[in-house]
Design a protein around this motif. Structure first.
Motif, PDB file in Angstrom:
ATOM      1  N   ASN A  66       0.881  -1.167   0.000  1.00  0.00           N
ATOM      2  CA  ASN A  66       0.000   0.000   0.000  1.00  0.00           C
ATOM      3  C   ASN A  66       0.912   1.208   0.000  1.00  0.00           C
ATOM      4  N   LEU A  67       0.873   2.002  -1.083  1.00  0.00           N
ATOM      5  CA  LEU A  67       1.779   3.148  -1.156  1.00  0.00           C
ATOM      6  C   LEU A  67       1.102   4.369  -0.549  1.00  0.00           C
ATOM      7  N   ILE A  68       1.792   4.989   0.395  1.00  0.00           N
ATOM      8  CA  ILE A  68       1.241   6.161   1.096  1.00  0.00           C
ATOM      9  C   ILE A  68       2.326   7.221   1.133  1.00  0.00           C
ATOM     10  N   THR A  69       1.963   8.476   0.849  1.00  0.00           N
ATOM     11  CA  THR A  69       3.008   9.490   0.940  1.00  0.00           C
ATOM     12  C   THR A  69       2.487  10.772   1.582  1.00  0.00           C
ATOM     13  N   PHE A  70       3.378  11.421   2.306  1.00  0.00           N
ATOM     14  CA  PHE A  70       3.060  12.697   2.935  1.00  0.00           C
ATOM     15  C   PHE A  70       3.778  13.814   2.190  1.00  0.00           C
ATOM     16  N   CYS A  71       3.013  14.837   1.871  1.00  0.00           N
ATOM     17  CA  CYS A  71       3.540  15.923   1.060  1.00  0.00           C
ATOM     18  C   CYS A  71       3.333  17.227   1.816  1.00  0.00           C
ATOM     19  N   GLU A  72       4.403  17.752   2.333  1.00  0.00           N
ATOM     20  CA  GLU A  72       4.286  18.948   3.164  1.00  0.00           C
ATOM     21  C   GLU A  72       3.824  20.176   2.364  1.00  0.00           C
ATOM     22  N   GLU A  73       4.317  20.287   1.139  1.00  0.00           N
ATOM     23  CA  GLU A  73       3.973  21.461   0.335  1.00  0.00           C
ATOM     24  C   GLU A  73       2.518  21.373  -0.121  1.00  0.00           C
ATOM     25  N   PRO A  74       1.928  22.512  -0.514  1.00  0.00           N
ATOM     26  CA  PRO A  74       0.497  22.498  -0.869  1.00  0.00           C
ATOM     27  C   PRO A  74       0.223  21.870  -2.228  1.00  0.00           C
ATOM     28  N   ARG A  75       1.229  21.311  -2.866  1.00  0.00           N
ATOM     29  CA  ARG A  75       1.009  20.687  -4.174  1.00  0.00           C
ATOM     30  C   ARG A  75       1.927  19.494  -4.330  1.00  0.00           C
ATOM     31  N   VAL A  76       1.521  18.602  -5.246  1.00  0.00           N
ATOM     32  CA  VAL A  76       2.323  17.398  -5.468  1.00  0.00           C
ATOM     33  C   VAL A  76       3.653  17.757  -6.116  1.00  0.00           C
ATOM     34  N   ALA A  77       4.517  16.769  -6.238  1.00  0.00           N
ATOM     35  CA  ALA A  77       5.898  16.982  -6.680  1.00  0.00           C
ATOM     36  C   ALA A  77       5.985  17.820  -7.951  1.00  0.00           C
ATOM     37  N   TYR A  78       6.921  18.726  -7.972  1.00  0.00           N
ATOM     38  CA  TYR A  78       7.146  19.545  -9.163  1.00  0.00           C
ATOM     39  C   TYR A  78       8.641  19.656  -9.440  1.00  0.00           C
ATOM     40  N   ASP A  79       8.935  20.215 -10.588  1.00  0.00           N
ATOM     41  CA  ASP A  79      10.308  20.236 -11.087  1.00  0.00           C
ATOM     42  C   ASP A  79      11.096  21.382 -10.455  1.00  0.00           C
ATOM     43  N   ARG A  80      11.752  21.064  -9.351  1.00  0.00           N
ATOM     44  CA  ARG A  80      12.465  22.103  -8.619  1.00  0.00           C
ATOM     45  C   ARG A  80      13.681  22.603  -9.415  1.00  0.00           C
ATOM     46  N   VAL A  81      14.269  21.695 -10.191  1.00  0.00           N
ATOM     47  CA  VAL A  81      15.453  22.077 -10.975  1.00  0.00           C
ATOM     48  C   VAL A  81      15.131  23.256 -11.894  1.00  0.00           C
ATOM     49  N   ASN A  82      13.920  23.260 -12.424  1.00  0.00           N
ATOM     50  CA  ASN A  82      13.537  24.349 -13.322  1.00  0.00           C
ATOM     51  C   ASN A  82      12.672  25.390 -12.645  1.00  0.00           C
ATOM     52  N   LEU A  83      12.824  25.462 -11.335  1.00  0.00           N
ATOM     53  CA  LEU A  83      12.017  26.390 -10.552  1.00  0.00           C
ATOM     54  C   LEU A  83      12.085  27.809 -11.106  1.00  0.00           C
ATOM     55  N   SER A  84      13.283  28.222 -11.512  1.00  0.00           N
ATOM     56  CA  SER A  84      13.447  29.612 -11.949  1.00  0.00           C
ATOM     57  C   SER A  84      12.597  29.941 -13.165  1.00  0.00           C
ATOM     58  N   SER A  85      12.223  28.914 -13.934  1.00  0.00           N
ATOM     59  CA  SER A  85      11.416  29.214 -15.122  1.00  0.00           C
ATOM     60  C   SER A  85      10.042  29.726 -14.714  1.00  0.00           C
ATOM     61  N   PHE A  86       9.722  29.588 -13.426  1.00  0.00           N
ATOM     62  CA  PHE A  86       8.513  30.202 -12.890  1.00  0.00           C
ATOM     63  C   PHE A  86       8.517  31.701 -13.183  1.00  0.00           C
ATOM     64  N   PHE A  87       9.706  32.286 -13.150  1.00  0.00           N
ATOM     65  CA  PHE A  87       9.817  33.723 -13.406  1.00  0.00           C
ATOM     66  C   PHE A  87       9.714  34.050 -14.885  1.00  0.00           C
ATOM     67  N   SER A  88       9.968  33.058 -15.725  1.00  0.00           N
ATOM     68  CA  SER A  88       9.824  33.370 -17.152  1.00  0.00           C
ATOM     69  C   SER A  88       8.475  32.882 -17.641  1.00  0.00           C
ATOM     70  N   GLY A  89       7.534  32.815 -16.744  1.00  0.00           N
ATOM     71  CA  GLY A  89       6.169  32.621 -17.193  1.00  0.00           C
ATOM     72  C   GLY A  89       5.592  31.232 -16.972  1.00  0.00           C
ATOM     73  N   LYS A  90       6.418  30.268 -16.505  1.00  0.00           N
ATOM     74  CA  LYS A  90       5.868  28.941 -16.250  1.00  0.00           C
ATOM     75  C   LYS A  90       4.998  28.985 -15.012  1.00  0.00           C
ATOM     76  N   SER A  91       3.896  28.248 -15.046  1.00  0.00           N
ATOM     77  CA  SER A  91       3.028  28.214 -13.877  1.00  0.00           C
ATOM     78  C   SER A  91       3.367  26.987 -13.047  1.00  0.00           C
ATOM     79  N   ALA A  92       2.793  26.952 -11.846  1.00  0.00           N
ATOM     80  CA  ALA A  92       2.990  25.781 -11.003  1.00  0.00           C
ATOM     81  C   ALA A  92       2.541  24.538 -11.759  1.00  0.00           C
ATOM     82  N   ALA A  93       1.446  24.679 -12.517  1.00  0.00           N
ATOM     83  CA  ALA A  93       0.934  23.517 -13.254  1.00  0.00           C
ATOM     84  C   ALA A  93       1.929  23.054 -14.317  1.00  0.00           C
ATOM     85  N   ASP A  94       2.606  24.018 -14.951  1.00  0.00           N
ATOM     86  CA  ASP A  94       3.596  23.628 -15.970  1.00  0.00           C
ATOM     87  C   ASP A  94       4.733  22.833 -15.355  1.00  0.00           C
TER      88      ASP A  94
END
Ligand code: SRM
Ligand SMILES: Cc1cc2nc3c(=O)[nH]c(=O)nc-3n(C[C@H](O)[C@H](O)[C@H](O)COP(=O)(O)OP(=O)(O)OC[C@H]3O[C@@H](n4cnc5c(N)ncnc54)[C@H](O)[C@@H]3O)c2cc1C
Ligand code: SF4
Ligand code: FES
Lengths: 118, 844
Positions: free
Chosen positions: B33-61
């Motif tokens: 049974n796979l169970i996971t706890f996610c502290e952040e308000p959203r599921v896993a995202y691409d932290r490596v490309n976090l900065s592209s958030f500033f060039s217009g990428k959304s959290a969903a992207d």
């Protein structure tokens, strides 16, 4: 006498169009006393300049259709044909000292653009 | 009922672990049974490309989790909830929201947190860290009202963060404790070149600075004090001074930790408790923490495999290669292998070019037989090959320095102005040679293009040679050791590429906004059309809307090509050159009614000349009513996609070239670019449409389409290069979308694809990597940008004739309906043409 002189001057001011008719940062051409005059409006303001519409380089009447802007703070227009620049205050060509076009005084009164074409 | 497998942390590595468990959903893992706890308000995202958030990428992207993926695979996820304790004796975890669960196996993937040095005032309003989407949102919000920002930490993340601040329009400083930037990756020599390059971008660098206090004013960050007595005023501070493993849970349940933190793991990623694994940035393997994602992914796989095949897994974690290549603030930085020459007896070869701002170091073994490692700053193009040489112990060539010397061979597709002979005619209007231009620049110490024009007359005619003259100027200045700035004009201290980025990342939609935030003065005929083009490429807004009207070049301003006498020409779009007899009759009739000169153009369509400005809307009303639309012959935009007749009629044709060319022309019509774009599609290898001389050209094959790019007719003809072969329709279009948007992003103003390509380091191979292999990870963005263009396309002429306010501009005089008396025509070969100067004197 003084009265007459100033009367004469006022008669040379011709109302061209309303300020609203000139989209900010563009020019229009007016036919005033048989002359083609290019009139420019800087930004969304009452700052208006008038020079001849004749482009001495292409010999076409087109300066009103040039892009306006500034060079080191001097307001200017670039001819739409070969891109030579003209000082809007004096009509002096900024790219060739030997060439200039005429410049005319302007003012805005009650939202109307006026040019003095003496 | 299966056993409970609990994963703490749903970051990049935690998610990869779950994927691995699911994708190998054989008998063994189905038991979990796979169970996971996610502290952040959203599921896993691409932290490596976090900065592209500033060039217009959304959290969903940025998300890494396909919608529904966890539900479909029965993963129970607690979003926005964190584990607060682990009870090893009872094998239980408890969360902040009160969830209490027993586990059979536990995986800790809690990542790390940004280290904030213990400085007085570190919690003042206006201090930030750079790790999560929330952090970036906070920075972006706060940054809006800041003039100056400081990044504490000049490492990899710090510089990424500095770039973000700079793009927010904040005057940016980087404060680094060590004597150089990126102390982990580069040496002093590389650090100083990097520093110079970054300072040139307007970011101030302060090294060997230790912050002692943050002084606030009215509760907000005001200035920083340093140990050497100096100080720096700032409105905001972002800490990026390294990371620390999040090992607090492990610590409280007494798992073994390293001396300086980190959860100790073995080669199977098990902690000191066999039922608990730790992976990612929280884990310490052989006394090392890996702050990169690739080693974390490897750990995730090792742990998952071990859990499934407990005794049989042969997947071990044995450490990872820390070689990296990054582009920070547009500067390449690569560091690989034994970059600091720690191997006994190793030797270094260093090539530093202060003019170009590059630094290249090779570390070789004592016998000079193998490459051990190296550092590249400013030009990382050799990284791939050099890294391979280290990894695979490829023997060194006789002269190892050749590996990092600039290539002189022609194979590198280098065909810049420097390769032209002195006798080459650069300006054909005024017959000025390269030699004449270069010697004028040298002898009269000319510094800008205006002066070159004035002195040599080159570029004062049709203006077509100006880009070449500009390149010559840059080349000469460079040779003379003068620093060449790629600034657009006196109003913007940015290159076109940088402005494009600013417009997109800050969602700037008007020239005034850009000028106000990033420029000075009132603009000019250089920056206004360039910015108008950028705005159109980015947002595709109707170009004659009032804030844009005054920016447009004459041709765009009246949606027609101005002619020598001030009249205009009209070219309706004729996609692929295919036109019905009725279409021909319509054009013929209109030309007749308005007395226009007609000519078949060099690009398979029909031009009508001699229209007065006031006639344009009337002519276009007729054309639009008949189903024609703007041909954009006036715009720096897609012109035509020429075609040959293709398989429909031609006995050799292997594909429907007309159909494809129409499809392409309709897809990219109206697309504004740094310069005009031309294309063609040929139905077979005989190439009757001349696709290989186009910005993008397509040639049919038995199996599909070959795509050629960066060809040019015109002034300096150049053959296009093969980008990809035998493509199906869909892939062809995908690659063209990416290619065009990449060009639009990165080219200089008025630079055709061929010129752009000639300056592109790495040539066609690099372009293939970007467009086909998505080496920059931007293809999804590029495709989305093109999709936006296609969706928002509208015919400019239709929009214009439907709006009385727009039509009002189309008259010669504002105060009378008279027309320009200076347009005079004579007849020649049964059509009208403008009268010559001599003829005029008689006629007027
Ligand atoms: C009308 C036309 C000539 C003709 O009568 O056939 C033409 C006319 C002009 N060309 Fe062209 N070119 C025309 C086809 C071409 C072609 C052939 C083609 O497209 O297949 C080329 C070579 C292909 C290429 O571009 O690679 C061509 C290469 C140029 C160049 C050189 C570009 C270069 O990269 O070297 C310029 C100058 C520039 O753009 O800076 C230019 C510029 C011009 C300008 C815009 C010059 C100007 O600013 O006034 C002319 C506008 C005339 C007008 O008012 O319409 N024209 N021009 C052709 C219109 C094609 C169309 O239907 O849209
Ligand atoms: C701006 C930036 C740029 C980067 N660029 C690169 C790069 O170019 N190349 C590269 O290789 N790496 C880069 N990295 C590093 C890379 O992002 C990390 O190596 C990677 O994210 C590590 O994954 P992780 O799962 O271990 O940690 P994280 O991705 O941080 O995930 C850990 C998650 O666990 C959560 N968590 C922590 N404690 C608990 C708890 N008790 N209960 C529940 N959840 C908890 C955290 O909130 C977090 O969401 C970059 C990082 C940043 C911030
Ligand atoms: S149409 Fe083209 S080649 Fe002909 S004169 Fe004009 S720019 Fe030159
Ligand atoms: S080729 Fe130089 S100005 Fe025309």
């Amino acid at each position: 006498m003084l009265q007459t002189a100033s009367n004469q001057q006022t008669t040379q001011w011709i109302t061209v169009c309303s300020l609203e008719q000139i989209i900010p940062n563009t020019g229009v051409c007016a036919l005033l006393k048989g002359k083609q005059i290019a009139i420019f409006r800087i930004g969304n303001t009452e700052e208006i300049y008038a020079i001849c519409n004749y482009d001495p380089f292409s010999k076409a009447y087109v300066l009103s259709r040039g892009i306006i802007g500034d060079r080191n703070g001097v307001p200017k227009v670039a001819s739409p044909i070969y891109k030579q620049n003209f000082n809007l205050i004096t009509g002096q060509c900024l790219d060739n000292e030997a060439i200039s076009v005429r410049a005319f005084p302007t003012k805005v009164v009650d939202g109307q653009v006026m040019v003095n074409v003496a | 009922m299966g056993k409970n497998l609990v994963v703490i942390g749903n970051g990049m590595v935690g998610h990869r672990f779950l994927e691995r468990m699911i994708e190998s959903n054989d008998g063994a893992s189905a038991n979990w049974n796979l169970i996971t706890f996610c502290e952040e308000p959203r599921v896993a995202y691409d932290r490596v490309n976090l900065s592209s958030f500033f060039s217009g990428k959304s959290a969903a992207d940025l998300t890494l989790v396909e919608p529904g993926f966890y539900q479909d695979n029965n993963v129970k996820i607690y979003i926005g909830d964190k584990v607060v304790s682990i009870d090893r004796a009872n094998k239980q975890v408890v969360s902040q929201n009160g969830v209490s669960l027993t586990y059979d196996k536990l995986v800790i993937a809690t990542g790390s947190y940004p280290f904030v040095p213990p400085i007085k005032g570190q919690n003042t309003e206006g201090t930030f860290v750079y790790r999560t989407i929330e952090d970036l949102e906070a920075i972006a919000n706060y940054g809006k009202n800041c003039k100056v920002g400081v990044v504490v930490g000049g490492g990899l993340l710090g510089l990424e963060c500095a770039n973000a601040l700079k793009n927010l329009g904040v005057q940016t400083h980087v404060v680094e404790f060590m004597p150089r930037l990126m102390p982990v990756q580069v040496d002093d020599g590389g650090g100083s070149v990097l520093r110079k390059r970054i300072e040139d971008l307007g970011v101030s660098i302060h090294t060997s600075k230790s912050t002692t206090e943050i002084v606030s004013e009215q509760g907000k960050v005001h200035k920083m004090l340093f140990a050497d007595g100096s100080e720096l005023q700032t409105d905001m501070i972002v800490f990026s001074a390294g990371i620390r493993p999040r090992d607090e849970l492990a610590k409280s349940c007494e798992l073994q930790l390293g001396e300086r933190g980190g959860i100790v793991i073995n080669d199977f990623c098990q902690t000191s408790d066999n039922d608990i694994y730790a992976i990612g940035e929280c884990a310490l393997h052989q006394n090392r923490i890996y702050g990169l994602v690739a080693p974390g992914y490897k750990m995730a796989e090792v742990a998952a495999d071990h859990l499934r095949d407990f005794h049989f897994s042969e997947n071990f974690f044995t450490g990872a290669d820390m070689s990296t290549k990054l582009k920070l603030l547009g500067v390449d930085v690569a560091s690989f292998g034994d970059a600091f020459a720690k191997t006994p007896g190793s030797k270094e070869i260093v090539i530093q070019n202060a003019v170009e701002g590059t630094y290249k170091k090779l570390v070789i073994n004592s016998e000079s037989t193998y490459l051990l490692g190296g550092i590249l700053v400013g030009d990382g193009s050799a990284y791939g090959m050099l890294h391979q040489m280290v990894q695979n112990q490829i023997p060194l060539p006789q002269h190892p320095e050749d590996l990092i010397l600039p290539q002189r061979t022609a194979s590198k597709a280098s065909f810049g102005v420097e390769s032209l002979p002195d006798t080459a005619q650069i300006c054909s209007c005024n017959n000025v040679s390269k030699g004449a231009i270069c010697s004028a620049i040298r002898d009269q110490k000319l510094m800008d293009i205006g002066a070159v024009k004035q002195c040599t007359q080159a570029g004062t005619g049709c203006g077509g040679c100006v880009p070449l003259v500009t390149d010559l100027l840059k080349d000469e200045l460079k040779k003379a050791g003068v620093e060449v700035k790629n600034h657009l004009c006196e109003h913007f201290a940015y290159s076109r590429q940088e402005l494009y980025h600013l417009v997109r990342s800050q969602k700037i939609i008007t020239f005034d906004e850009l000028l106000h935030n990033h420029g000075k003065g009132k603009g000019c005929e250089i920056c206004k059309p360039a910015v108008a083009s950028i705005l159109a490429s980015a947002w595709n807004d109707y170009i004659l809307n009032p804030p844009h009207t005054g920016l447009q070049d004459t041709n765009d301003a009246f949606l027609a090509n101005i002619q020598k006498d001030g009249s205009y020409s009209v070219i309706p779009r004729i996609p692929g050159g295919e036109i019905t007899p009725d279409g021909l009759i319509t054009i013929g009739q209109i030309a007749k009614d308005f007395g226009l000169y007609t000519k078949i153009t060099g690009a398979q369509r029909i031009d009508m000349f001699g229209a007065r400005v006031d006639q344009l809307p009337h002519i276009w009303k007729r054309l639009v009513d008949a189903g024609f639309e703007s041909g954009h012959a006036y715009g720096k935009a897609l012109r035509t996609v020429k075609s040959c007749v293709g398989s429909t009629w031609c006995r050799f044709g292997v594909q429907d070239s007309v159909g494809m060319s129409i499809k392409l022309e309709l897809r990219y019509r109206g697309l504004r670019a740094p310069h005009k774009l031309k294309s063609a599609v040929s139905g077979c290898t005989r190439e009757c449409a001349e696709a290989q001389s186009k910005d993008f050209g397509v040639i049919a094959t038995e199996n599909g389409w070959n795509l050629y790019v960066c060809g040019n007719g015109g002034m300096k003809p150049q053959h296009a290069q093969l980008l990809a072969a035998d493509l199906d329709d869909e892939t062809l279009i995908k690659y063209i979308d990416r290619f065009l948007m990449f060009y639009i992003r990165t080219a200089n103003r008025l630079e055709r694809t061929a010129t752009w390509f000639n300056k592109l380091e790495g040539g066609i191979e690099y372009l293939k990597e970007v467009v086909i292999e998505d080496s920059l990870g931007i293809c999804a963005e590029l495709e989305a940008e093109m999709a936006h263009h296609v969706e928002t396309y509208a015919c400019e002429w239709k929009a214009t004739i439907e709006d009385p306010a727009k039509i009002a501009r189309f008259r010669h005089f504002i105060n009378t309906d008279d027309t320009d008396p200076n347009l005079v025509y004579v007849e020649e070969r049964e059509q009208r043409r403008p009268a010559s100067q001599e003829e005029r004197t008689v006629l007027i």
